[in-house]
Structures are given as structure tokens and as C-alpha cells.
Design a protein around this motif. Structure first.
Motif, PDB file in Angstrom:
ATOM      1  N   HIS A 128      28.980 -51.799  19.755  1.00 47.47           N
ATOM      2  CA  HIS A 128      27.606 -51.271  19.765  1.00 47.47           C
ATOM      3  C   HIS A 128      27.412 -50.306  18.590  1.00 47.47           C
ATOM      4  O   HIS A 128      26.408 -50.362  17.877  1.00 47.47           O
ATOM      5  CB  HIS A 128      27.370 -50.581  21.108  1.00 47.47           C
ATOM      6  CG  HIS A 128      26.061 -49.854  21.227  1.00 47.47           C
ATOM      7  ND1 HIS A 128      24.848 -50.472  21.049  1.00 47.47           N
ATOM      8  CD2 HIS A 128      25.772 -48.554  21.507  1.00 47.47           C
ATOM      9  CE1 HIS A 128      23.880 -49.581  21.223  1.00 47.47           C
ATOM     10  NE2 HIS A 128      24.413 -48.408  21.490  1.00 47.47           N
ATOM     11  N   ARG A 131      27.040 -52.356  15.565  1.00 48.31           N
ATOM     12  CA  ARG A 131      25.699 -52.985  15.502  1.00 48.31           C
ATOM     13  C   ARG A 131      24.681 -51.969  14.971  1.00 48.31           C
ATOM     14  O   ARG A 131      23.908 -52.266  14.061  1.00 48.31           O
ATOM     15  CB  ARG A 131      25.301 -53.457  16.909  1.00 48.31           C
ATOM     16  CG  ARG A 131      24.081 -54.319  17.026  1.00 48.31           C
ATOM     17  CD  ARG A 131      22.748 -53.671  16.713  1.00 48.31           C
ATOM     18  NE  ARG A 131      22.251 -52.809  17.772  1.00 48.31           N
ATOM     19  CZ  ARG A 131      21.147 -52.083  17.662  1.00 48.31           C
ATOM     20  NH1 ARG A 131      20.446 -52.071  16.534  1.00 48.31           N
ATOM     21  NH2 ARG A 131      20.741 -51.326  18.646  1.00 48.31           N
ATOM     22  N   ARG A 142      16.004 -41.918  14.807  1.00 48.47           N
ATOM     23  CA  ARG A 142      17.222 -42.291  15.550  1.00 48.47           C
ATOM     24  C   ARG A 142      18.431 -41.452  15.134  1.00 48.47           C
ATOM     25  O   ARG A 142      19.510 -41.625  15.678  1.00 48.47           O
ATOM     26  CB  ARG A 142      17.538 -43.770  15.304  1.00 48.47           C
ATOM     27  CG  ARG A 142      16.447 -44.656  15.808  1.00 48.47           C
ATOM     28  CD  ARG A 142      16.739 -46.110  15.612  1.00 48.47           C
ATOM     29  NE  ARG A 142      15.670 -46.881  16.205  1.00 48.47           N
ATOM     30  CZ  ARG A 142      14.530 -47.156  15.602  1.00 48.47           C
ATOM     31  NH1 ARG A 142      14.313 -46.731  14.366  1.00 48.47           N
ATOM     32  NH2 ARG A 142      13.594 -47.834  16.226  1.00 48.47           N
ATOM     33  N   HIS A 230      20.450 -40.276  25.784  1.00 50.98           N
ATOM     34  CA  HIS A 230      20.525 -41.396  24.840  1.00 50.98           C
ATOM     35  C   HIS A 230      19.369 -42.386  25.085  1.00 50.98           C
ATOM     36  O   HIS A 230      18.655 -42.774  24.154  1.00 50.98           O
ATOM     37  CB  HIS A 230      21.873 -42.085  25.043  1.00 50.98           C
ATOM     38  CG  HIS A 230      22.271 -43.045  23.968  1.00 50.98           C
ATOM     39  ND1 HIS A 230      22.408 -42.702  22.650  1.00 50.98           N
ATOM     40  CD2 HIS A 230      22.582 -44.376  24.021  1.00 50.98           C
ATOM     41  CE1 HIS A 230      22.794 -43.748  21.953  1.00 50.98           C
ATOM     42  NE2 HIS A 230      22.898 -44.790  22.759  1.00 50.98           N
ATOM     43  N   VAL A 241      15.460 -50.494  16.584  1.00 47.42           N
ATOM     44  CA  VAL A 241      14.956 -50.709  15.233  1.00 47.42           C
ATOM     45  C   VAL A 241      14.502 -52.169  15.075  1.00 47.42           C
ATOM     46  O   VAL A 241      15.094 -53.079  15.669  1.00 47.42           O
ATOM     47  CB  VAL A 241      16.076 -50.346  14.222  1.00 47.42           C
ATOM     48  CG1 VAL A 241      17.178 -51.400  14.200  1.00 47.42           C
ATOM     49  CG2 VAL A 241      15.542 -50.104  12.857  1.00 47.42           C
TER      50      VAL A 241
END
Ligand code: HEM
Length: 457
Positions: A128, A131, A142, A230, A241
Motif C-alpha cells: 500500500h 502504491r 495528502r 487516516h 488521488v
């Protein structure tokens, strides 16, 4: 186009959408009515009503964040069951695991579910992170969520590591001895840190109680708080995104689809697949359990858990201070500061950022793939025979990396984000090779060995 800027409007839109999917029954308060209300409450008060179609595409995120959440839920459920049988004392811990496995209905399966979920979680969270990194999703709104994510990663590693000791077998006892021993190399406070992590001078009752409390209370509470934060930040950034760089957050006119059912159905599919994979693994392979812990005799080889093995492998080649203090601290600082570097263009969206990003990234991966095994072999069969690789070796490696960076800049003229990505890939692939070498290619005495010859004792 509907926008979820105002929560009142959003709740109304949500009600209309859910109403169209689950029409209100003519007789009030039927089961269907209640189900509809619960669904509305659960889904549309946590999620936006609409999301960009492009972000729902499976290959954009692979659902890795959602998978992490499902695995954490599995861990908590199986962990609560394990707590009913486990006794956190050096005298009884090992025996309580044996009687759980052999004497309790589904005891071994629950333990295996916990074991597999924990290990898969570390891998999934790392993927993750990759990614997020490779789609450049750490800019703008972010930024801070990247830092929260790093906190989650530390929490997950801490949870995994503190759980590792609990069976109190040879494997866990010596793995924890090795890892807490690494703390001793921190200049000045090394001994204090080591004693703190061990809950005393040696690994014993204090360590087990400390690890058990962290594993079952402190870390889970921290994880739950950080996860809530989070998810809220993902929501505040208006979802993940977009793969199309032109869809800026403020001026977003890409096509929107309803969260329910478009996103929810995909999330359910991912979640159920994860549960099925864990169940299958747990049914086929038991969680490992070695001989009872014996502080007087270490197994040969004695290895750290797989996610720390890269550092143990580094320690074989470099000064311990460099391998387990300087490099990890520099790596952690680099990751924390990454979103706050001043990028000329905040490239984000497509995988590997751009065409140049893909080319320079592939080149960096190839260089690391060739050079890392070569360096391992040179050190093992040459430098260590002639006194070992010390600070000069670090100088040569640093010069090599600098030369690579200079060539890359001259040849491809990358943007800052592309340049940072190429260096990241260089270190990532190098570290992955160190980890693979440590896990599979080290035999007795930590000498290089083929995995199929000389299995660990
Ligand atoms: C317990 C661990 C974690 C959980 C449960 C989790 C969960 C999620 C979920 C559900 C999303 C949205 C969908 C998706 O990307 O799949 C997300 C996005 C995000 N995560 Fe995580 N995450 C975790 C760890 C991390 C880590 C280790 C990092 C990086 C250091 C990170 C950074 C981010 C960022 C920056 C986003 C926004 C990405 C975007 O907008 O495209 N997360 N996370």
C-alpha cells in the motif's frame, strides 16, 4: 454535478440514492426498511455519496488500504479468542499454546488465522505504501496522511514483533534476542534502549509481560486512533488521488459515480477475497512452533523475523553502527520528509508518475538487481577473507550511488519527483535483495547457502 461540500446536502442526496436502491416499504419499519436505514447510516455517513469513476478502477489502488483494514479486523477477532487461552508467563506460555493447539476445538485454526493475517498484513501495508508512493499520492492535501501512514506502519511492525515473542519457543526467543540486541549499537543510549525494550537486563518475565501488554493493549489502541485519523484524511482530500493528473482537487470535473453500489461492491469483493485467502492458508498450513525457549542454546542460524532480515543481512556486511543505526535513521527521515521536499511540479496520479518516471525507475531497478548480489558476493568471498568491509566500503557504495544519480540527471533530465522515485527504487530493490538473501540464502553460521540444502535448525 453533485458535490459533497455541505454535509446537510450530502445527507439528503444520500437518502435519495439509498431510497432509489432500497425503496421504502409501504408498511413502515419492515426488515427491508431497517436494513435500508442501517446501510444508509453505515455507508453514506462515512463515505462521500459519489466518487470519481477513474479512482474506482481496481488497478488504481488494488484495494490495498481496504485489505489492511480487513486483516486488522481478522487479527483483532482471532487475537481476542487467543487471549482466552494464552498465559503470559515464561513457565506457562509455551504450554498454553500447545494445549490451545492440541486440546481446543479450532484452537490451531484460530492461531493459524492470526499468524497468516499478521504476516500478510505487513506485506499488504508495504505494498500500500508503494502504491501511494508510485502514484505520487503524498503531495498537497495528502502530505500529512503519508506521515500518519508511516505511524501506522511502525505500529504494525511493533504489533507483529511484540506478538512474535509470545509463543516463547526457540524461534521467537532468539529472534527477539537478535533484534533487541541491535538496539545496543545506538551510541550513548544503546544499553538503556536495549534494557527498555527487554523490560530488564535479559530477556525473561519482564520482556514477556511488556511485549504482551504492548501487543494486546497499547499498540491496538494506537492503531485504532491512527486508522480513524487516516480514513478521515482520505475523506478530507476528497478520496484517493485521481489517475488523471489534470483532475486537480479544486477543479475536478471528471466523471463521478455513486459510491453505493460502485465502490462498495468492489470493496466487499476485495474484503471477502482476503478473508478467503487467509482461511485457506490457515486450513492448509499451521502457524510454526519450535522447541520451547532455551536461553542457554541458540538455534543455528538464529534469524530475525523476515521483515527485519534486511537489517540483519546488512549487519553481516557493514559496521553495525551503519547497518542498524545510521542507515535506518536516514531511511526513516527520508520517508517522513518526502512530502515536504519542495517539488517543482507535484506529479501525481498515473503509476510511476510519467514516461520518464517509468524509464528511470526501470533503470534504477535493473542497476540494483545486478549490483546488490554482486556486492554481497564480493564481500562474502573476498573482503571478509581479507579483514571485512568497513567504512571504506561505505565510501565506495556512496560514490557509486552519486555517480548513478549524476548520470541519471544528465541523461534524462528528470523532474525532482522522478529523480526521487528512481533513487527510492534503487534502495528498495537493494533492500529487497538483502531481505531475500537473509531469509532464504543463509544457512548455519549465517554462511551463504542454497535454500534447499541445510534447512535452519
Ligand atoms: C493500517 C495500515 C493502513 C490502512 C488500514 C490504510 C488504509 C487506507 C485506505 C483504505 C486508503 C484509501 C484507499 C486505498 O488507497 O486503498 C488509504 C489511502 C492512503 N494511505 Fe493508507 N493505510 C494504511 C497504511 C498506510 C501507510 C503505511 C502509508 C504510507 C506511509 C499510507 C498512506 C496513505 C495515503 C497517503 C493515502 C491517500 C492516497 C491517495 O489519496 O491516493 N497508508 N489508506
Amino acid at each position: 454535478m453533485a458535490r459533497d461540500t455541505d454535509s446537510d446536502t450530502q445527507a439528503n442526496i444520500g437518502r435519495r440514492i439509498v431510497g432509489s436502491i432500497f425503496p421504502r416499504s409501504p408498511i413502515p419499519r419492515t426488515d427491508a426498511d431497517r436494513r435500508r436505514t442501517i446501510l444508509e447510516f453505515l455507508v453514506l455517513h462515512m463515505r462521500p455519496v459519489r466518487v470519481r469513476r477513474s479512482t474506482v478502477r481496481y488497478t488504481h489502488t488494488f484495494g490495498l488500504g481496504g485489505m489492511s483494514l480487513v486483516l486488522i479486523a481478522l487479527l483483532m477477532a482471532s487475537g481476542i479468542l487467543l487471549m482466552l487461552a494464552y498465559d503470559p508467563s515464561p513457565e506457562h506460555a509455551y504450554r498454553s499454546i500447545l494445549s490451545l493447539q492440541d486440546g481446543m476445538l479450532f484452537g490451531a485454526t484460530v492461531r493459524a488465522v492470526h499468524h497468516w493475517s499478521a504476516n500478510i498484513l505487513v506485506a499488504v501495508v508495504l505494498f500500500h505504501l508503494l502504491r501511494v508512493f508510485f502514484t505520487g499520492a503524498y503531495h498537497g492535501p495528502r502530505r500529512f496522511n503519508w506521515v500518519i501512514g508511516l505511524g501506522l506502519l511502525v505500529g504494525i511492525l511493533a504489533s507483529n514483533f511484540t506478538g512474535y515473542l509470545l509463543p516463547w519457543d526457540q524461534l521467537s526467543y532468539w529472534a527477539v534476542t537478535i533484534c533487541t540486541g541491535m538496539l545496543g549499537y545506538v551510541p550513548g543510549i544503546g544499553e538503556w534502549l536495549q534494557a527498555f525494550a527487554r523490560g530488564g537486563a535479559e530477556i525473561g518475565r519482564g520482556t514477556l509481560v511488556l511485549f504482551y501488554s504492548f501487543h494486546t493493549t497499547v499498540v491496538p489502541v494506537i492503531l485504532i486512533v491512527l486508522m480513524a485519523f487516516h480514513f478521515w484524511r482520505v475523506r478530507k482530500a476528497r478520496g484517493v488521488v485521481s489517475p488523471h493528473p489534470q483532475d486537480s482537487q479544486e477543479n475536478d470535473d471528471s466523471e463521478m459515480v455513486l459510491t453505493l453500489p460502485n465502490l462498495l461492491v468492489r470493496e466487499l469483493a476485495v474484503g471477502l477475497t482476503v478473508v478467503a485467502v487467509v482461511m485457506l492458508l490457515a486450513a492448509l498450513f499451521e502457524a510454526p512452533l519450535g522447541a520451547p525457549a532455551n536461553p542457554g542454546m541458540s538455534p543455528n542460524p538464529a534469524k530475525a523475523p523476515w521483515y527485519f532480515m534486511g537489517f540483519q543481512e546488512l549487519q553481516i556486511h557493514l559496521e553495525p553502527l551503519i547497518a542498524v543505526v545510521i542507515l535506518p535513521v536516514l531511511g526513516a527521515l527520508g520517508l517522513i520528509l518526502l512530502p515536504y521536499l519542495h517539488f517543482d511540479h507535484e506529479l501525481s496520479g498515473p503509476w510511476f508518475l510519467s514516461k520518464t518516471g517509468r524509464t528511470t525507475g526501470a533503470l534504477a531497478a535493473m542497476v540494483a538487481l545486478v549490483v546488490t548480489p554482486l556486492l554481497i558476493l564480493i564481500d562474502e568471498f573476498w573482503l571478509q577473507q581479507t579483514g571485512g568491509a568497513g567504512w571504506p566500503a561505505i565510501g565506495v557504495i556512496a560514490a557509486g550511488i552519486t555517480a548513478f544519480a549524476v548520470c541519471l540527471s544528465k541523461k534524462f533530465k528528470p523532474e525532482k519527483a522522478e529523480f526521487v522515485q528512481a533513487l527510492f527504487i534503487l534502495f528498495l530493490v537493494g533492500f529487497a535483495i538483502l531481505t531475500i538473501t537473509g531469509v532464504w540464502f543463509r544457512g548455519p553460521g549465517m554462511a551463504l547457502a542454497w535454500p534447499w540444502i541445510g534447512a535452519p535448525a
